[in-house]
Design a protein around this motif. Structure first.
Motif, mmCIF file in Angstrom:
data_model
loop_
_atom_site.group_PDB
_atom_site.id
_atom_site.type_symbol
_atom_site.label_atom_id
_atom_site.label_comp_id
_atom_site.label_asym_id
_atom_site.label_seq_id
_atom_site.Cartn_x
_atom_site.Cartn_y
_atom_site.Cartn_z
ATOM 1 N N SER A 85 -0.392 4.298 -8.001
ATOM 2 C CA SER A 85 -0.044 5.467 -7.194
ATOM 3 C C SER A 85 0.923 5.074 -6.087
ATOM 4 O O SER A 85 1.608 5.928 -5.536
ATOM 5 C CB SER A 85 -1.279 6.180 -6.659
ATOM 6 O OG SER A 85 -2.032 5.345 -5.854
ATOM 7 N N ASP A 86 1.014 3.789 -5.774
ATOM 8 C CA ASP A 86 2.029 3.366 -4.796
ATOM 9 C C ASP A 86 3.428 3.752 -5.281
ATOM 10 O O ASP A 86 4.249 4.239 -4.506
ATOM 11 C CB ASP A 86 1.963 1.852 -4.574
ATOM 12 C CG ASP A 86 0.760 1.452 -3.727
ATOM 13 O OD1 ASP A 86 0.194 2.319 -3.041
ATOM 14 O OD2 ASP A 86 0.397 0.260 -3.748
ATOM 15 N N ASP A 186 -3.365 12.575 -0.944
ATOM 16 C CA ASP A 186 -3.573 11.310 -1.645
ATOM 17 C C ASP A 186 -5.088 11.143 -1.853
ATOM 18 O O ASP A 186 -5.804 10.750 -0.932
ATOM 19 C CB ASP A 186 -2.975 10.203 -0.766
ATOM 20 C CG ASP A 186 -3.110 8.806 -1.348
ATOM 21 O OD1 ASP A 186 -3.808 8.640 -2.369
ATOM 22 O OD2 ASP A 186 -2.518 7.875 -0.759
ATOM 23 N N TYR A 189 -9.534 8.085 -3.258
ATOM 24 C CA TYR A 189 -10.985 7.819 -3.203
ATOM 25 C C TYR A 189 -11.822 9.060 -3.456
ATOM 26 O O TYR A 189 -12.979 9.129 -3.069
ATOM 27 C CB TYR A 189 -11.332 7.237 -1.825
ATOM 28 C CG TYR A 189 -10.572 5.974 -1.528
ATOM 29 C CD1 TYR A 189 -10.950 4.767 -2.112
ATOM 30 C CD2 TYR A 189 -9.464 5.976 -0.695
ATOM 31 C CE1 TYR A 189 -10.245 3.599 -1.861
ATOM 32 C CE2 TYR A 189 -8.745 4.818 -0.433
ATOM 33 C CZ TYR A 189 -9.146 3.634 -1.026
ATOM 34 O OH TYR A 189 -8.444 2.491 -0.777
ATOM 35 N N THR A 212 -5.331 7.597 -8.436
ATOM 36 C CA THR A 212 -5.095 6.250 -8.964
ATOM 37 C C THR A 212 -6.226 5.825 -9.898
ATOM 38 O O THR A 212 -7.363 6.265 -9.726
ATOM 39 C CB THR A 212 -4.973 5.230 -7.817
ATOM 40 O OG1 THR A 212 -4.895 3.919 -8.371
ATOM 41 C CG2 THR A 212 -6.162 5.272 -6.869
ATOM 42 N N SER A 214 -6.925 2.695 -9.923
ATOM 43 C CA SER A 214 -7.256 1.383 -9.348
ATOM 44 C C SER A 214 -8.658 1.310 -8.779
ATOM 45 O O SER A 214 -9.273 0.254 -8.775
ATOM 46 C CB SER A 214 -6.271 1.033 -8.229
ATOM 47 O OG SER A 214 -4.970 0.934 -8.740
ATOM 48 N N LYS A 215 -9.159 2.409 -8.248
ATOM 49 C CA LYS A 215 -10.440 2.346 -7.560
ATOM 50 C C LYS A 215 -11.560 2.847 -8.474
ATOM 51 O O LYS A 215 -12.292 2.062 -9.039
ATOM 52 C CB LYS A 215 -10.374 3.135 -6.251
ATOM 53 C CG LYS A 215 -9.721 2.377 -5.090
ATOM 54 C CD LYS A 215 -8.243 2.265 -5.145
ATOM 55 C CE LYS A 215 -7.637 1.477 -4.016
ATOM 56 N NZ LYS A 215 -6.512 2.169 -3.387
ATOM 57 N N ARG A 223 -2.380 -1.146 -12.994
ATOM 58 C CA ARG A 223 -1.320 -0.419 -12.273
ATOM 59 C C ARG A 223 -1.009 0.927 -12.910
ATOM 60 O O ARG A 223 0.051 1.113 -13.519
ATOM 61 C CB ARG A 223 -0.016 -1.263 -12.152
ATOM 62 C CG ARG A 223 -0.177 -2.682 -11.679
ATOM 63 C CD ARG A 223 -0.861 -2.776 -10.339
ATOM 64 N NE ARG A 223 -0.195 -1.988 -9.313
ATOM 65 C CZ ARG A 223 -0.838 -1.152 -8.489
ATOM 66 N NH1 ARG A 223 -2.151 -0.986 -8.567
ATOM 67 N NH2 ARG A 223 -0.175 -0.479 -7.583
HETATM 68 C C1 LIG Z 1 -5.348 2.033 -2.984
HETATM 69 C C2 LIG Z 1 -4.585 3.188 -2.454
HETATM 70 C C3 LIG Z 1 -3.414 3.625 -3.084
HETATM 71 C C4 LIG Z 1 -2.689 2.817 -4.107
HETATM 72 O O1 LIG Z 1 -3.261 2.670 -5.281
HETATM 73 P P1 LIG Z 1 -2.506 1.994 -6.513
HETATM 74 O O2 LIG Z 1 -2.631 3.020 -7.557
HETATM 75 O O3 LIG Z 1 -3.270 0.754 -6.772
HETATM 76 O O4 LIG Z 1 -1.073 1.729 -6.153
HETATM 77 C C5 LIG Z 1 -2.819 4.786 -2.618
HETATM 78 N N1 LIG Z 1 -3.314 5.451 -1.566
HETATM 79 C C6 LIG Z 1 -4.398 5.040 -0.912
HETATM 80 C C7 LIG Z 1 -4.892 5.810 0.256
HETATM 81 C C8 LIG Z 1 -5.059 3.882 -1.325
HETATM 82 O O5 LIG Z 1 -6.101 3.438 -0.644
#
Ligand SMILES: *Cc1c(COP(=O)(O)O)cnc(C)c1O
Length: 359
Positions: A85-86, A186, A189, A212, A214-215, A223
Protein backbone atom coordinates in the motif's frame (compact mmCIF):
# COMPACT_ATOMS: atom_id res chain seq x y z
CA UNK A 1 27.13 17.81 -10.20
CA UNK A 2 25.71 14.42 -11.13
CA UNK A 3 23.01 14.38 -8.43
CA UNK A 4 19.75 16.10 -9.34
CA UNK A 5 18.58 18.91 -7.08
CA UNK A 6 15.41 16.83 -6.55
CA UNK A 7 17.36 13.85 -5.24
CA UNK A 8 19.61 16.05 -3.11
CA UNK A 9 16.74 17.33 -1.02
CA UNK A 10 14.98 14.00 -0.36
CA UNK A 11 14.28 12.98 3.25
CA UNK A 12 13.42 9.28 3.01
CA UNK A 13 11.17 7.33 5.37
CA UNK A 14 12.94 5.33 8.08
CA UNK A 15 11.49 1.81 8.25
CA UNK A 16 11.53 -0.10 11.54
CA UNK A 17 14.63 -2.21 12.19
CA UNK A 18 14.73 -5.52 10.32
CA UNK A 19 17.44 -7.57 12.07
CA UNK A 20 19.44 -9.68 9.61
CA UNK A 21 19.74 -12.55 12.03
CA UNK A 22 16.45 -14.36 12.56
CA UNK A 23 15.47 -15.27 16.12
CA UNK A 24 17.75 -12.75 17.83
CA UNK A 25 14.79 -10.65 18.94
CA UNK A 26 11.08 -11.05 19.44
CA UNK A 27 10.05 -8.63 16.70
CA UNK A 28 7.28 -6.34 17.94
CA UNK A 29 8.36 -3.23 16.05
CA UNK A 30 6.84 -3.24 12.54
CA UNK A 31 3.28 -4.51 13.05
CA UNK A 32 3.78 -7.75 11.16
CA UNK A 33 1.36 -10.58 11.89
CA UNK A 34 2.87 -13.07 14.37
CA UNK A 35 0.92 -15.93 12.77
CA UNK A 36 1.81 -17.52 9.42
CA UNK A 37 -0.15 -17.01 6.19
CA UNK A 38 -3.07 -19.42 5.70
CA UNK A 39 -2.67 -23.13 4.86
CA UNK A 40 -4.20 -22.37 1.45
CA UNK A 41 -1.35 -19.91 0.85
CA UNK A 42 1.20 -22.51 1.91
CA UNK A 43 -0.32 -24.93 -0.54
CA UNK A 44 -0.30 -22.52 -3.50
CA UNK A 45 3.30 -21.50 -2.76
CA UNK A 46 4.49 -25.11 -2.60
CA UNK A 47 2.74 -26.04 -5.83
CA UNK A 48 3.72 -22.87 -7.66
CA UNK A 49 4.61 -23.58 -11.28
CA UNK A 50 7.99 -21.88 -11.46
CA UNK A 51 8.14 -22.15 -15.25
CA UNK A 52 5.41 -19.51 -15.45
CA UNK A 53 7.94 -16.95 -14.26
CA UNK A 54 9.24 -16.91 -17.85
CA UNK A 55 6.20 -14.84 -18.78
CA UNK A 56 5.25 -11.29 -17.83
CA UNK A 57 2.41 -11.05 -15.32
CA UNK A 58 -1.08 -9.72 -16.13
CA UNK A 59 -0.51 -5.93 -16.05
CA UNK A 60 -4.11 -5.46 -14.91
CA UNK A 61 -3.98 -8.12 -12.14
CA UNK A 62 -7.51 -9.17 -13.14
CA UNK A 63 -7.77 -12.38 -11.08
CA UNK A 64 -6.61 -10.66 -7.89
CA UNK A 65 -8.82 -7.62 -8.48
CA UNK A 66 -11.73 -9.98 -9.07
CA UNK A 67 -11.17 -11.70 -5.74
CA UNK A 68 -11.02 -8.30 -4.02
CA UNK A 69 -14.16 -7.07 -5.81
CA UNK A 70 -16.01 -10.17 -4.59
CA UNK A 71 -14.69 -9.81 -1.07
CA UNK A 72 -15.87 -6.19 -0.81
CA UNK A 73 -18.97 -6.49 -3.03
CA UNK A 74 -17.62 -4.03 -5.59
CA UNK A 75 -16.87 -4.12 -9.31
CA UNK A 76 -13.41 -4.94 -10.59
CA UNK A 77 -13.31 -1.38 -11.97
CA UNK A 78 -13.50 -0.13 -8.37
CA UNK A 79 -10.32 -1.95 -7.31
CA UNK A 80 -6.68 -0.96 -7.82
CA UNK A 81 -3.70 -3.09 -6.70
CA UNK A 82 -0.07 -2.16 -6.13
CA UNK A 83 3.28 -3.25 -4.78
CA UNK A 84 2.36 -2.72 -1.13
CA UNK A 85 0.00 0.00 0.00
CA UNK A 86 3.03 2.28 0.25
CA UNK A 87 3.21 2.25 -3.53
CA UNK A 88 -0.56 2.70 -3.81
CA UNK A 89 -0.37 5.72 -1.49
CA UNK A 90 2.51 7.21 -3.45
CA UNK A 91 0.44 6.93 -6.65
CA UNK A 92 -2.44 8.64 -4.80
CA UNK A 93 -0.25 11.66 -4.00
CA UNK A 94 0.58 11.93 -7.70
CA UNK A 95 -2.96 11.25 -8.91
CA UNK A 96 -5.07 13.37 -6.57
CA UNK A 97 -3.13 16.03 -4.68
CA UNK A 98 -2.12 19.15 -6.56
CA UNK A 99 0.62 21.45 -5.24
CA UNK A 100 -0.80 24.24 -7.42
CA UNK A 101 -4.29 23.83 -6.00
CA UNK A 102 -3.47 23.97 -2.33
CA UNK A 103 -2.65 22.26 0.92
CA UNK A 104 -2.98 18.61 1.89
CA UNK A 105 -4.29 17.89 5.39
CA UNK A 106 -3.28 15.02 7.63
CA UNK A 107 -3.02 14.46 11.40
CA UNK A 108 0.03 15.73 13.29
CA UNK A 109 0.98 12.28 14.59
CA UNK A 110 0.31 9.74 11.87
CA UNK A 111 1.95 7.39 9.39
CA UNK A 112 5.35 9.03 8.88
CA UNK A 113 5.35 8.24 5.16
CA UNK A 114 2.77 11.01 4.53
CA UNK A 115 5.22 13.91 4.98
CA UNK A 116 7.80 11.94 2.97
CA UNK A 117 5.50 11.57 -0.07
CA UNK A 118 4.51 15.22 0.31
CA UNK A 119 8.14 16.33 0.07
CA UNK A 120 8.77 13.93 -2.81
CA UNK A 121 5.90 15.45 -4.82
CA UNK A 122 6.49 19.04 -3.59
CA UNK A 123 3.04 18.99 -2.03
CA UNK A 124 2.44 21.63 0.69
CA UNK A 125 0.75 20.08 3.71
CA UNK A 126 -0.63 20.98 7.10
CA UNK A 127 -0.51 18.71 10.13
CA UNK A 128 -3.68 18.94 12.20
CA UNK A 129 -2.88 18.50 15.93
CA UNK A 130 -4.51 15.55 17.72
CA UNK A 131 -7.05 16.10 20.49
CA UNK A 132 -5.86 15.99 24.10
CA UNK A 133 -6.86 12.29 24.24
CA UNK A 134 -4.69 11.61 21.11
CA UNK A 135 -7.71 11.01 18.85
CA UNK A 136 -7.91 12.61 15.38
CA UNK A 137 -9.55 16.04 15.70
CA UNK A 138 -12.36 15.94 13.12
CA UNK A 139 -13.78 19.43 13.91
CA UNK A 140 -10.28 20.86 13.32
CA UNK A 141 -10.13 19.09 9.93
CA UNK A 142 -13.57 20.46 8.99
CA UNK A 143 -12.38 23.95 9.88
CA UNK A 144 -9.29 23.64 7.64
CA UNK A 145 -11.14 22.22 4.62
CA UNK A 146 -11.37 25.59 2.90
CA UNK A 147 -10.92 26.79 -0.66
CA UNK A 148 -7.21 25.96 -0.83
CA UNK A 149 -7.46 22.38 0.45
CA UNK A 150 -6.31 19.81 -2.14
CA UNK A 151 -6.96 16.66 -0.15
CA UNK A 152 -7.35 14.90 3.18
CA UNK A 153 -5.61 11.70 4.23
CA UNK A 154 -5.58 9.80 7.53
CA UNK A 155 -5.31 6.22 8.68
CA UNK A 156 -8.25 4.65 10.51
CA UNK A 157 -7.33 3.39 13.03
CA UNK A 158 -4.55 5.99 13.20
CA UNK A 159 -0.90 5.00 13.46
CA UNK A 160 0.97 5.02 15.75
CA UNK A 161 -1.79 5.70 18.29
CA UNK A 162 -4.08 2.81 17.26
CA UNK A 163 -7.11 5.00 17.95
CA UNK A 164 -10.13 4.71 15.65
CA UNK A 165 -12.71 7.18 14.40
CA UNK A 166 -16.41 6.39 14.11
CA UNK A 167 -17.75 5.99 10.56
CA UNK A 168 -20.13 8.85 11.32
CA UNK A 169 -17.18 11.19 11.97
CA UNK A 170 -15.57 10.28 8.64
CA UNK A 171 -18.92 10.84 6.96
CA UNK A 172 -18.95 14.46 8.19
CA UNK A 173 -15.55 14.98 6.48
CA UNK A 174 -16.92 13.52 3.24
CA UNK A 175 -20.07 15.65 3.40
CA UNK A 176 -18.14 18.84 4.10
CA UNK A 177 -15.72 18.06 1.24
CA UNK A 178 -18.61 18.24 -1.26
CA UNK A 179 -16.52 16.23 -3.70
CA UNK A 180 -14.04 19.12 -4.16
CA UNK A 181 -10.98 16.95 -3.39
CA UNK A 182 -10.04 13.36 -2.61
CA UNK A 183 -10.43 11.98 0.89
CA UNK A 184 -8.13 9.01 1.43
CA UNK A 185 -8.73 6.69 4.36
CA UNK A 186 -5.78 4.37 4.98
CA UNK A 187 -7.36 1.28 6.56
CA UNK A 188 -4.12 -0.70 7.03
CA UNK A 189 -5.37 -1.94 10.42
CA UNK A 190 -9.12 -2.04 9.86
CA UNK A 191 -9.40 -5.82 10.36
CA UNK A 192 -8.63 -5.57 14.08
CA UNK A 193 -12.05 -4.46 15.24
CA UNK A 194 -12.62 -1.10 13.51
CA UNK A 195 -15.56 -0.35 11.24
CA UNK A 196 -14.60 0.18 7.58
CA UNK A 197 -15.80 3.04 5.36
CA UNK A 198 -15.76 0.82 2.25
CA UNK A 199 -19.63 0.79 2.26
CA UNK A 200 -19.55 4.59 1.74
CA UNK A 201 -17.69 4.34 -1.58
CA UNK A 202 -20.87 4.40 -3.71
CA UNK A 203 -22.19 7.47 -1.83
CA UNK A 204 -18.97 9.48 -2.06
CA UNK A 205 -17.12 9.32 -5.40
CA UNK A 206 -14.19 11.25 -3.88
CA UNK A 207 -13.54 8.61 -1.19
CA UNK A 208 -10.62 6.23 -1.69
CA UNK A 209 -9.96 3.48 0.86
CA UNK A 210 -6.47 1.95 0.97
CA UNK A 211 -5.78 -1.53 2.39
CA UNK A 212 -2.75 -3.81 2.68
CA UNK A 213 -2.09 -7.55 2.79
CA UNK A 214 0.94 -6.86 5.03
CA UNK A 215 -0.78 -6.85 8.39
CA UNK A 216 -4.06 -8.74 8.71
CA UNK A 217 -3.18 -11.15 5.82
CA UNK A 218 0.28 -11.92 7.25
CA UNK A 219 1.97 -11.18 3.91
CA UNK A 220 4.29 -8.23 4.57
CA UNK A 221 7.01 -10.01 2.62
CA UNK A 222 4.86 -10.32 -0.50
CA UNK A 223 4.22 -6.58 -0.98
CA UNK A 224 0.59 -6.32 -2.01
CA UNK A 225 -1.70 -3.39 -1.24
CA UNK A 226 -4.91 -2.14 -2.83
CA UNK A 227 -7.27 0.78 -3.13
CA UNK A 228 -11.07 0.69 -3.32
CA UNK A 229 -13.10 3.57 -4.71
CA UNK A 230 -15.07 5.09 -7.54
CA UNK A 231 -14.01 3.82 -10.96
CA UNK A 232 -12.92 7.29 -12.07
CA UNK A 233 -10.40 7.40 -9.21
CA UNK A 234 -9.24 3.87 -10.04
CA UNK A 235 -8.80 4.80 -13.70
CA UNK A 236 -6.53 7.72 -12.78
CA UNK A 237 -4.47 5.52 -10.44
CA UNK A 238 -4.09 3.00 -13.26
CA UNK A 239 -2.82 5.65 -15.63
CA UNK A 240 -0.30 6.84 -13.01
CA UNK A 241 0.86 3.25 -12.53
CA UNK A 242 1.16 2.65 -16.27
CA UNK A 243 3.31 5.76 -16.56
CA UNK A 244 5.72 4.35 -14.00
CA UNK A 245 5.73 0.55 -14.23
CA UNK A 246 3.21 -1.67 -16.03
CA UNK A 247 4.04 -4.67 -13.86
CA UNK A 248 4.46 -3.64 -10.22
CA UNK A 249 2.87 -6.92 -9.10
CA UNK A 250 4.65 -10.06 -10.24
CA UNK A 251 2.89 -13.29 -11.19
CA UNK A 252 3.72 -15.02 -7.95
CA UNK A 253 2.40 -12.20 -5.74
CA UNK A 254 -0.83 -11.94 -7.71
CA UNK A 255 -1.53 -15.65 -7.25
CA UNK A 256 -0.58 -15.79 -3.58
CA UNK A 257 -2.50 -12.63 -2.67
CA UNK A 258 -5.60 -13.86 -4.48
CA UNK A 259 -5.47 -17.09 -2.47
CA UNK A 260 -5.16 -15.18 0.80
CA UNK A 261 -8.06 -12.84 -0.06
CA UNK A 262 -10.29 -15.83 -0.80
CA UNK A 263 -9.45 -17.46 2.54
CA UNK A 264 -11.22 -15.12 4.98
CA UNK A 265 -12.10 -17.80 7.52
CA UNK A 266 -8.49 -18.52 8.52
CA UNK A 267 -7.61 -14.84 8.70
CA UNK A 268 -10.67 -13.93 10.75
CA UNK A 269 -9.45 -16.56 13.24
CA UNK A 270 -5.88 -15.30 13.68
CA UNK A 271 -6.95 -11.66 13.73
CA UNK A 272 -9.50 -12.42 16.45
CA UNK A 273 -6.70 -13.97 18.51
CA UNK A 274 -4.69 -10.76 18.12
CA UNK A 275 -7.68 -8.72 19.28
CA UNK A 276 -7.95 -10.92 22.39
CA UNK A 277 -4.21 -10.62 23.06
CA UNK A 278 -4.44 -6.84 22.71
CA UNK A 279 -7.22 -6.77 25.27
CA UNK A 280 -5.50 -8.71 28.08
CA UNK A 281 -2.07 -7.26 27.34
CA UNK A 282 -3.41 -3.67 27.53
CA UNK A 283 -5.20 -4.43 30.78
CA UNK A 284 -2.07 -5.97 32.32
CA UNK A 285 0.08 -2.95 31.42
CA UNK A 286 -2.54 -0.61 32.85
CA UNK A 287 -2.52 -2.59 36.09
CA UNK A 288 1.24 -1.95 36.21
CA UNK A 289 0.61 1.80 36.02
CA UNK A 290 1.20 2.32 32.30
CA UNK A 291 -0.95 4.59 30.16
CA UNK A 292 -2.34 2.61 27.21
CA UNK A 293 -4.28 4.38 24.48
CA UNK A 294 -7.44 2.50 23.41
CA UNK A 295 -6.32 0.58 20.32
CA UNK A 296 -8.27 -0.91 17.42
CA UNK A 297 -5.05 -2.00 15.66
CA UNK A 298 -2.64 -4.94 15.98
CA UNK A 299 -0.39 -2.80 18.20
CA UNK A 300 -0.75 -0.63 21.26
CA UNK A 301 0.72 2.79 21.99
CA UNK A 302 1.68 2.95 25.63
CA UNK A 303 3.78 4.95 28.07
CA UNK A 304 5.57 3.92 31.24
CA UNK A 305 4.75 6.01 34.37
CA UNK A 306 8.36 7.31 34.62
CA UNK A 307 10.51 6.17 31.71
CA UNK A 308 10.44 7.83 28.29
CA UNK A 309 9.95 5.95 25.02
CA UNK A 310 13.64 5.67 24.17
CA UNK A 311 14.54 4.32 27.63
CA UNK A 312 11.81 1.68 27.43
CA UNK A 313 12.88 0.78 23.89
CA UNK A 314 16.53 0.31 25.00
CA UNK A 315 15.62 -1.64 28.15
CA UNK A 316 13.41 -4.02 26.17
CA UNK A 317 15.95 -4.37 23.38
CA UNK A 318 18.59 -5.49 25.88
CA UNK A 319 16.10 -8.15 26.98
CA UNK A 320 15.50 -9.38 23.45
CA UNK A 321 12.33 -7.49 22.46
CA UNK A 322 12.22 -4.98 19.63
CA UNK A 323 9.55 -2.30 19.95
CA UNK A 324 9.36 1.15 18.32
CA UNK A 325 9.49 4.65 19.73
CA UNK A 326 9.18 7.98 17.94
CA UNK A 327 11.35 10.94 18.71
CA UNK A 328 8.57 13.39 17.89
CA UNK A 329 7.62 16.10 20.40
CA UNK A 330 4.33 15.13 22.04
CA UNK A 331 4.65 11.35 21.67
CA UNK A 332 8.24 10.75 22.79
CA UNK A 333 7.07 9.20 26.08
CA UNK A 334 5.31 6.35 24.22
CA UNK A 335 6.41 3.06 22.71
CA UNK A 336 4.48 1.22 20.03
CA UNK A 337 4.27 -2.49 20.73
CA UNK A 338 3.05 -4.87 18.03
CA UNK A 339 0.89 -7.73 19.31
CA UNK A 340 2.81 -10.99 19.02
CA UNK A 341 1.63 -14.50 19.84
CA UNK A 342 0.12 -15.12 23.29
CA UNK A 343 3.45 -16.65 24.36
CA UNK A 344 5.53 -13.69 23.12
CA UNK A 345 3.32 -11.26 25.00
CA UNK A 346 3.39 -13.27 28.23
CA UNK A 347 7.18 -13.31 28.04
CA UNK A 348 7.26 -9.58 27.35
CA UNK A 349 4.99 -8.87 30.30
CA UNK A 350 7.27 -10.88 32.55
CA UNK A 351 10.28 -8.92 31.34
CA UNK A 352 8.47 -5.63 31.90
CA UNK A 353 7.70 -6.82 35.44
CA UNK A 354 11.40 -7.57 36.05
CA UNK A 355 12.26 -4.16 34.64
CA UNK A 356 9.95 -2.50 37.17
CA UNK A 357 11.65 -4.42 39.97
CA UNK A 358 15.02 -2.91 38.97
CA UNK A 359 13.80 0.71 39.10
C1 LIG B 1 1.98 -0.67 7.30
C2 LIG B 1 1.26 0.53 6.81
C3 LIG B 1 1.16 0.80 5.44
C4 LIG B 1 2.00 0.13 4.42
O1 LIG B 1 1.76 -1.14 4.17
P1 LIG B 1 2.46 -1.92 2.97
O2 LIG B 1 1.31 -2.47 2.24
O3 LIG B 1 3.30 -2.94 3.64
O4 LIG B 1 3.26 -0.97 2.13
C5 LIG B 1 0.37 1.87 5.05
N1 LIG B 1 -0.26 2.64 5.94
C6 LIG B 1 -0.16 2.44 7.25
C7 LIG B 1 -0.86 3.34 8.20
C8 LIG B 1 0.62 1.38 7.73
O5 LIG B 1 0.77 1.22 9.04
Amino acid sequence: MIISSRAQKLTPYTPGEQPQQAGLYVKLNTNENPYPPSPAVEDVVRRYNWEELRLYPDPRSRALRNALAERYQLEESEVFVGNGSDEVLSFCWYAFFDPHRGTLLFPEHTYSFYPVYSDYYDQPFKRIPLKADFGIDIPAFLEEMQENCTGVVFPNPNAPTGMALEVQEIRTVLEKSEGRFAVIVDEAYVDYGCESVVPLIRDFPNLLVVHTCSKSRALAGLRVGYALGNQDLIRVLTSVKDSFNSYPLDRFSQTVAETAIRDSLYYDGINQRIIETRSWFSRSLQEMGWRVLPSKANFIFASHPHLGGEAVYLALKSRGFLVRYFNHPGIEQFVRITMGTEKDMEKLLQNIGDLEACL
